[in-house]
Design a protein around this motif. Structure first.
Motif, PDB file in Angstrom:
ATOM      1  N   ALA A   1       8.574  48.708 -53.087  1.00  0.00           N
ATOM      2  CA  ALA A   1       9.717  49.704 -53.011  1.00  0.00           C
ATOM      3  C   ALA A   1       9.344  50.958 -52.119  1.00  0.00           C
ATOM      4  O   ALA A   1       8.642  51.442 -51.941  1.00  0.00           O
ATOM      5  CB  ALA A   1      10.173  50.128 -54.564  1.00  0.00           C
ATOM      6  N   VAL A   2      10.321  51.053 -51.167  1.00  0.00           N
ATOM      7  CA  VAL A   2      10.316  52.359 -50.311  1.00  0.00           C
ATOM      8  C   VAL A   2      11.720  53.088 -50.156  1.00  0.00           C
ATOM      9  O   VAL A   2      12.696  52.541 -50.584  1.00  0.00           O
ATOM     10  CB  VAL A   2       9.986  51.852 -48.718  1.00  0.00           C
ATOM     11  N   LEU A   3      11.474  54.314 -49.920  1.00  0.00           N
ATOM     12  CA  LEU A   3      12.434  55.231 -49.948  1.00  0.00           C
ATOM     13  C   LEU A   3      12.563  56.083 -48.543  1.00  0.00           C
ATOM     14  O   LEU A   3      11.599  56.130 -47.878  1.00  0.00           O
ATOM     15  CB  LEU A   3      12.273  56.372 -50.872  1.00  0.00           C
ATOM     16  N   ARG A   4      13.830  55.592 -47.833  1.00  0.00           N
ATOM     17  CA  ARG A   4      13.876  56.085 -46.509  1.00  0.00           C
ATOM     18  C   ARG A   4      15.297  56.656 -46.423  1.00  0.00           C
ATOM     19  O   ARG A   4      16.056  56.751 -47.049  1.00  0.00           O
ATOM     20  CB  ARG A   4      13.781  55.128 -45.675  1.00  0.00           C
ATOM     21  N   PRO A   5      15.296  57.731 -45.517  1.00  0.00           N
ATOM     22  CA  PRO A   5      16.840  58.478 -45.249  1.00  0.00           C
ATOM     23  C   PRO A   5      17.741  57.324 -44.682  1.00  0.00           C
ATOM     24  O   PRO A   5      19.066  57.226 -45.409  1.00  0.00           O
ATOM     25  CB  PRO A   5      16.759  59.137 -43.990  1.00  0.00           C
ATOM     26  N   THR A   6      17.649  56.125 -43.928  1.00  0.00           N
ATOM     27  CA  THR A   6      18.266  55.077 -44.007  1.00  0.00           C
ATOM     28  C   THR A   6      17.451  53.978 -43.369  1.00  0.00           C
ATOM     29  O   THR A   6      16.626  53.985 -43.076  1.00  0.00           O
ATOM     30  CB  THR A   6      19.375  55.153 -42.879  1.00  0.00           C
TER      31      THR A   6
ATOM     32  N   TRP B   1      14.156  47.720 -52.150  1.00  0.00           N
ATOM     33  CA  TRP B   1      12.919  46.886 -52.802  1.00  0.00           C
ATOM     34  C   TRP B   1      13.128  45.535 -52.671  1.00  0.00           C
ATOM     35  O   TRP B   1      14.264  45.195 -52.438  1.00  0.00           O
ATOM     36  CB  TRP B   1      12.792  47.694 -53.953  1.00  0.00           C
ATOM     37  N   ILE B   2      12.024  44.787 -53.245  1.00  0.00           N
ATOM     38  CA  ILE B   2      12.157  43.394 -53.340  1.00  0.00           C
ATOM     39  C   ILE B   2      11.802  42.930 -54.650  1.00  0.00           C
ATOM     40  O   ILE B   2      10.748  43.520 -55.158  1.00  0.00           O
ATOM     41  CB  ILE B   2      11.373  42.863 -52.143  1.00  0.00           C
ATOM     42  N   VAL B   3      12.350  42.015 -54.959  1.00  0.00           N
ATOM     43  CA  VAL B   3      12.323  41.446 -56.478  1.00  0.00           C
ATOM     44  C   VAL B   3      11.887  39.935 -56.379  1.00  0.00           C
ATOM     45  O   VAL B   3      12.464  39.139 -55.768  1.00  0.00           O
ATOM     46  CB  VAL B   3      13.611  41.576 -57.315  1.00  0.00           C
ATOM     47  N   ASP B   4      10.908  39.700 -57.366  1.00  0.00           N
ATOM     48  CA  ASP B   4      10.298  38.276 -57.408  1.00  0.00           C
ATOM     49  C   ASP B   4      11.148  37.704 -58.577  1.00  0.00           C
ATOM     50  O   ASP B   4      11.276  38.164 -59.699  1.00  0.00           O
ATOM     51  CB  ASP B   4       8.885  37.999 -57.770  1.00  0.00           C
ATOM     52  N   LEU B   5      11.925  36.638 -58.318  1.00  0.00           N
ATOM     53  CA  LEU B   5      12.795  35.865 -59.138  1.00  0.00           C
ATOM     54  C   LEU B   5      12.139  35.291 -60.480  1.00  0.00           C
ATOM     55  O   LEU B   5      12.558  35.236 -61.409  1.00  0.00           O
ATOM     56  CB  LEU B   5      13.628  34.690 -58.674  1.00  0.00           C
ATOM     57  N   ALA B   6      10.836  34.708 -60.179  1.00  0.00           N
ATOM     58  CA  ALA B   6      10.277  33.968 -61.335  1.00  0.00           C
ATOM     59  C   ALA B   6       9.614  35.138 -62.385  1.00  0.00           C
ATOM     60  O   ALA B   6       9.598  34.547 -63.498  1.00  0.00           O
ATOM     61  CB  ALA B   6       9.074  33.117 -60.607  1.00  0.00           C
ATOM     62  N   THR B   7       9.105  36.003 -61.774  1.00  0.00           N
ATOM     63  CA  THR B   7       8.422  37.085 -62.642  1.00  0.00           C
ATOM     64  C   THR B   7       9.179  38.623 -62.758  1.00  0.00           C
ATOM     65  O   THR B   7       8.806  39.443 -63.610  1.00  0.00           O
ATOM     66  CB  THR B   7       7.136  37.559 -62.097  1.00  0.00           C
TER      67      THR B   7
END
Length: 699
Positions: A303-308, A291-297
């Protein structure tokens, strides 16, 4: 060590001026009256006195002393501190004529009055007083204490022999200490051992560095104390994983990056999730969360789920970041963006797709920080960043603290989400239940849907300690509240990703268009729009005539084929989509009639959001319906039948003249539900047995 006020020129002070000693009789706003040692009186302008470079304060009549260092005094034994305070009372009386604890109306004794007796006379009087009380004090010692008090305050009266700090390593030879530190450092990447092994290693280091002159190691008890002191906080004899993590931070202080608008700085990373899921292949295993997070907020845009995690998955994650999160069947109405604190009206004017979006902001990244994982430093991900105008910023190798926000946020997944989901196995073997692997498990796509709902219900509406307004530092904001505040301040305008751009970011494969359609990952995709191109050459010689196919790993209901002859995209559905239940389709039909009715533009209450979050965790903990008594093989088969996902990204329109030969179930609760109609009783057909048939027809 001490705190004191600046020197102030006042009556009674002795000063050095022009190489002569003077006593200050009076000070006015413009002049100073001085008397030298022979009694000559002179009046000098105040500005001349203060600007004279030879001005020096010989002794002061002021009664203030430097503040004592309270922290150092607390570390002293009580008798030592009491002795210093006893001396302070007598020294203050010598300097001012009155002890520190004098009464308000008290007057100085004649022998201690500064106006009647000189400093030397007052010191002699104090010696006589102390001698009469049974305390033998020399004039030299008293003068030394008085000067030390004037310079350092109460700390100057402390017997410094009692204030000495012992060395952390005691009396151990410095060469032994250095060798022990080297051995402790070398243990960082090794498997955890004992102190005995470390002692042997120290002996080898000393022999290699000093030869025959190597110092003798201290006794085992002393060596154990030395190692305990030097290895404190390094986990030398504890967890190897923790030891390596602790050894990574730099020697200097951590830096910081301040983000003032959404998307200015974003961090991406991957970690295994502590929940066992059914993969598309039917294997039960842990998936990897990216997943990716925004630093400001502190927003989680995707967000994704994968085997790899692969490079294509990272590119898809980027596409989902730029795409509105649609409301899913079964989600309560309180999760709509129109009922949140987000500036819904303003954003809807930019893109009408946000009209029916969930309360998760769309954030366009400006800079993305990632580690050196293969998925992030790949050409695919970097090309996607370059195409979107995103600054790609990898961290230094072995420096996880440079993306500490996303690293820390993963901890919240385990405590706020994963531990409530059926199939939770803990973060390590020590935390795993006795039969955790036998618990009911979700398919990976079902867990993906639960995770998406949890982000909207819980994460985006949960106050974060790192989100505090400078005006109200005692109140933490939620990611949605912080986003709304920064949009007003920074004037940030997010532009969601277009449908064609979304498809361009999806993983690419090259396939042939056969007479039965296109086979991708053992699924067959076909539609009437492919008729002119079946078993035809695409025109791409380098790919031997194969056709460019884009697919969404999280939506297997359709694929997109680039029309190399006519241009544009051909949307091709899954051939068996009509006979195979769509992801969460069963949940959509069960809960469609219980979805809350539309409530206009009214904002969702905290109670509604909390109820939705609680219901989500209850559903996740129970596991898929009807699977609590299934065997592991049955759960695998059931998981494979659910190996599809609800479309979440924008979809390009169908090709001109294309008539889709499939129909998705309606997701609106007010439409006709065929599941409510009576179903005829199913009579099983008996199995054909050739031997029995032969017996019946024998003559």
């Amino acid at each position: 060590m001490t705190v004191s006020r600046p020197r102030v020129l006042q009556a009674g002070d002795d000063i050095q001026l022009g190489g002569e000693l003077h006593n200050v009789e009076a000070v006015s706003s413009t002049a100073v009256r001085l008397v030298n040692v022979v009694g000559t009186v002179s009046v000098v302008p105040l500005v001349d006195v203060l600007s004279d470079p030879s001005l020096a304060l010989a002794s002061s009549a002021r009664d203030a002393a430097p503040l004592p260092p309270s922290g150092l005094l607390d570390g002293l034994a009580e008798p030592v501190a009491a002795q210093a305070r006893w001396w302070e009372r007598h020294i203050v009386e010598i300097l001012t004529g009155l002890p520190p604890d004098h009464a308000p109306a008290a007057t100085a004794k004649p022998e201690y009055d500064p106006n009647r007796a000189s400093l030397r006379q007052r010191e002699l009087a104090k010696i006589a007083e102390l001698t009469a009380a049974g305390h033998q004090v020399s004039f030299t010692n008293l003068k030394r204490l008085r000067l030390a008090y004037e310079k350092e305050g109460l700390w100057g009266l402390v017997d410094q022999r009692t204030a000495r700090r012992s060395r952390p390593t005691g009396r151990v030879d410095d060469r032994v200490v250095a060798a022990t530190l080297q051995a402790i450092t070398e243990e960082t990447d090794r498997s955890t051992g004992t102190v005995s092994r470390l002692r042997r290693k120290v002996t080898q280091i000393l022999a290699a560095d000093h030869g025959d002159e190597a110092p003798v190691l201290p006794s085992p008890a002393t060596f154990y104390r030395l190692v305990n002191r030097l290895s404190q906080g390094k986990h030398t004899f504890g967890s190897a994983r923790t030891r390596r993590s602790v050894a990574k931070p730099p020697d200097g202080p951590f830096g910081s990056v301040t983000a003032v608008r959404p998307g200015e700085w974003m961090q991406i990373d991957s970690t295994p999730i502590d929940v066992r899921v059914v993969l598309d292949t039917g294997v039960v295993d842990r998936a990897e969360l990216t997943w990716i997070v925004d630093l400001a907020t502190r927003t989680i845009p995707a967000a994704v789920l994968r085997p790899t995690t692969k490079a294509a998955d990272a590119a898809v994650l980027l596409a989902r970041t730029l795409t509105p999160e649609p409301m899913r069947p079964g989600w309560v109405d309180a999760l709509r963006m129109s009922r949140s604190v987000l500036p819904h009206r303003r954003l809807t004017e930019i893109d009408d797709r946000l009209e029916h979006a969930a309360a998760r902001p769309v954030i366009v990244p400006e800079s993305i920080v990632c580690d050196h994982g293969k998925a992030y430093i790949s050409r695919t991900f970097q090309s996607a960043c370059r195409a979107m105008g995103i600054n790609f910023q990898p961290t230094h190798k072995g420096s996880p603290w440079e993306k500490g926000t996303v690293e820390t946020s993963f901890n919240a997944v385990g405590t706020l989400f994963a531990q409530y989901v059926a199939g939770y196995v803990g973060s390590s073997v020590e935390r795993r239940g006795e039969k955790a692997e036998q618990d009911a498990v979700w398919s990976i796509v079902e867990l993906q849907a639960l995770l998406d709902e949890w982000i909207v219900t819980t994460w985006q509406n949960r106050p974060h300690a790192g989100l505090r307004h400078p005006v109200t530092p005692d109140k933490s904001l939620t990611p949605n509240e912080q986003y709304a505040a920064l949009v007003e301040v920074a004037g940030y305008v997010p532009v969601p990703l277009s449908a064609d751009d979304f498809v361009e970011l999806l993983p690419v494969s090259w396939n042939a268009i056969n007479k039965y359609g296109i086979k991708l990952n053992k699924r067959t995709y076909d539609c009437k729009a492919l008729n002119p191109y079946r078993r035809q050459h695409s025109g791409v010689e380098r790919k031997k005539g194969l056709w460019e196919v884009h697919s969404d790993p999280y939506d297997v209901t359709r694929i997109w084929v680039r029309n190399h002859h006519g241009g544009g995209w051909i949307t091709v559905p899954w051939k068996h989509l009509r006979s195979t239940p769509v992801p969460f389709g069963e949940l959509a039909w069960q809960h469609a009639r219980s979805v809350l009715s539309q409530r206009g533009e009214d904002a969702a209450t905290e109670g509604e959001i909390a109820a939705a979050a609680a219901a989500l965790l209850d559903k996740a903990e129970q596991g898929p319906d009807g699977e609590s008594t299934l065997t592991k093989r049955d759960r695998r088969v059931a998981g494979r039948t659910r190996a599809t996902s609800t479309p979440s990204g924008p979809r390009p329109p169908s090709s001109p003249g294309e008539e889709p030969d499939f129909e998705l179930p309606s997701q609106h609760p007010d439409e006709h539900d065929e599941a409510d109609e009576p179903v005829a009783k199913v009579i099983p057909l008996p199995v054909f047995d050739a031997r029995k048939e032969a017996e019946q027809w024998r003559f």
